[in-house]
Write a protein that holds these residues in place. Sequence first.
Motif, PDB file in Angstrom:
ATOM      1  N   GLU A 286       0.849  11.763  -3.603  1.00  0.00           N
ATOM      2  CA  GLU A 286       0.696  12.157  -2.204  1.00  0.00           C
ATOM      3  C   GLU A 286       1.753  11.525  -1.315  1.00  0.00           C
ATOM      4  O   GLU A 286       2.274  12.163  -0.406  1.00  0.00           O
ATOM      5  N   GLU A 287       2.078  10.261  -1.547  1.00  0.00           N
ATOM      6  CA  GLU A 287       3.095   9.634  -0.708  1.00  0.00           C
ATOM      7  C   GLU A 287       4.486  10.181  -1.053  1.00  0.00           C
ATOM      8  O   GLU A 287       5.343  10.292  -0.168  1.00  0.00           O
TER       9      GLU A 287
ATOM     10  N   THR B 143       0.830  -1.197   0.000  1.00  0.00           N
ATOM     11  CA  THR B 143       0.000   0.000   0.000  1.00  0.00           C
ATOM     12  C   THR B 143       0.864   1.246   0.000  1.00  0.00           C
ATOM     13  O   THR B 143       2.075   1.193   0.228  1.00  0.00           O
ATOM     14  N   GLU B 144       0.208   2.426  -0.244  1.00  0.00           N
ATOM     15  CA  GLU B 144       0.942   3.689  -0.242  1.00  0.00           C
ATOM     16  C   GLU B 144       1.623   3.926   1.103  1.00  0.00           C
ATOM     17  O   GLU B 144       2.764   4.353   1.170  1.00  0.00           O
ATOM     18  N   MET B 145       0.917   3.637   2.199  1.00  0.00           N
ATOM     19  CA  MET B 145       1.484   3.837   3.521  1.00  0.00           C
ATOM     20  C   MET B 145       2.686   2.934   3.725  1.00  0.00           C
ATOM     21  O   MET B 145       3.702   3.329   4.299  1.00  0.00           O
ATOM     22  N   ASP B 146       2.588   1.678   3.239  1.00  0.00           N
ATOM     23  CA  ASP B 146       3.706   0.743   3.352  1.00  0.00           C
ATOM     24  C   ASP B 146       4.919   1.259   2.584  1.00  0.00           C
ATOM     25  O   ASP B 146       6.053   1.119   3.038  1.00  0.00           O
ATOM     26  N   ASN B 147       4.682   1.833   1.397  1.00  0.00           N
ATOM     27  CA  ASN B 147       5.773   2.396   0.588  1.00  0.00           C
ATOM     28  C   ASN B 147       6.528   3.472   1.362  1.00  0.00           C
ATOM     29  O   ASN B 147       7.755   3.468   1.436  1.00  0.00           O
ATOM     30  N   THR B 148       5.786   4.414   1.924  1.00  0.00           N
ATOM     31  CA  THR B 148       6.392   5.522   2.659  1.00  0.00           C
ATOM     32  C   THR B 148       7.109   5.021   3.907  1.00  0.00           C
ATOM     33  O   THR B 148       8.233   5.442   4.204  1.00  0.00           O
ATOM     34  N   LYS B 149       6.459   4.147   4.627  1.00  0.00           N
ATOM     35  CA  LYS B 149       7.035   3.596   5.851  1.00  0.00           C
ATOM     36  C   LYS B 149       8.325   2.834   5.549  1.00  0.00           C
ATOM     37  O   LYS B 149       9.338   2.986   6.247  1.00  0.00           O
TER      38      LYS B 149
ATOM     39  N   MET C 184       5.882   5.297  -6.190  1.00  0.00           N
ATOM     40  CA  MET C 184       5.062   6.111  -5.303  1.00  0.00           C
ATOM     41  C   MET C 184       4.045   6.955  -6.053  1.00  0.00           C
ATOM     42  O   MET C 184       4.344   7.534  -7.096  1.00  0.00           O
TER      43      MET C 184
ATOM     44  N   ALA D 266       5.051  13.243   0.887  1.00  0.00           N
ATOM     45  CA  ALA D 266       5.384  12.968   2.283  1.00  0.00           C
ATOM     46  C   ALA D 266       6.868  12.663   2.448  1.00  0.00           C
ATOM     47  O   ALA D 266       7.478  13.000   3.473  1.00  0.00           O
ATOM     48  N   VAL D 267       7.464  12.062   1.437  1.00  0.00           N
ATOM     49  CA  VAL D 267       8.897  11.740   1.480  1.00  0.00           C
ATOM     50  C   VAL D 267       9.742  12.972   1.178  1.00  0.00           C
ATOM     51  O   VAL D 267      10.791  13.216   1.797  1.00  0.00           O
TER      52      VAL D 267
END
Length: 404
Positions: free
Chosen positions: A42-43, A2-8, A39, A46-47
Amino acid sequence: MTEMDNTKKFNELFSELEHFDKEEQKHTILEMNGLVEGMAREEFKAVFAIDLFDRTNNMIKEKKLSMENSILILKNIGYHRMLINLISFSFLCSSLKHRFEKMIVDEGKKKEGKNEKLLIDLCECYLLLDGKFSSELILICIPCLLKVALRKEENEEAQKEVEMALLALSNIKFNNIERNMYLCEIKEIIQYHQEHLNLTRLAYQSVWEFLINRFYCDKNLEDTIADELYFVREATRELWELSERFDWKRKKEKERKKGRKQELVLLRWLLSLNFFFGSCELFSSESARLIGSIVNVYGTVKDNFREISNSCLCTFANAAGNKAIKVDFLLKDEAVDIVFEEINRSTIYDRMEFVVLEFFIKISRRLKEKEKDEMEEEKRKELKRKVHEKMEEEGFEDVITMNI
């Protein structure tokens, strides 16, 4: 993932870098770069944050991250920032920006022992990440990167280096730069490609964008851009090929990712044309074909790529206000019909409604101007009637009253 997993995952890998040796860092950074490529906007935002650049600067300062590896990750981040046209002041406000500025100036001033590769890497990172440059930095970066862009090798690695240099140069927006610093080289790059097709699509779009950006401060470039280098012809061809050669109705996620770069190149062309249509005064019958190619793009992408179709509408609005472009071109190639179609798609909350109204306001003002030629005058009256009836039908009587 997921997008959150990518950023994390990206942030976790970044935090681990200082514990690795140079080779382990390089492998980790390659994995991070792969995450960046996948990505969403939006993600990525964040980076692309001040914290990332400040932490990078501290790691370089404390010798926990080599300059070579920092450039490997920063150049990739800057490359993708440019592709998605992200406007951000994160790098501008970071401590890393000042480090890079000093390094570029120091390296650029060296008479002997200059590290050309380091200077190229620093200039590319700096231009790709930032959006505001001092004259001193530009005077160093432009000749440095033009030298790279002039390379004629056609192998994949050389093409990638040329693409990166031209993409970085295209981010120098509206600074006033003396022609003798760039024009001969830019003409050579464009003309060589027109004969040998040696550039990638992104590289070719980028060299044009650099030149169009100079037009803002130097209107005398118009003859060179329009008549000597055939911008309208070249832009028309690129738009037709981008819209016709690629599968814009891709269903599988893997196929969509593969074609994402072509979508972004197409969007960059439209953004350049938006500025060009608003400023240029030299147009011929070729302009009609260019408008036709934008109409074709709109028809191809309207159901799946709203960002691109919206950019087409903005381009039509700018073209409508340019007296050098005949209103007849917009009618003949169905641009007017497309905007009529958009009236039904837009809502009061949609920012594109403003663009649609802007288009009709400009068209209606143009239609007030009488033609000397009787045949052209009859065409003008017929178009005026058609616009009037359609806008009245859609409930825009106020616009009609004020402008027609």
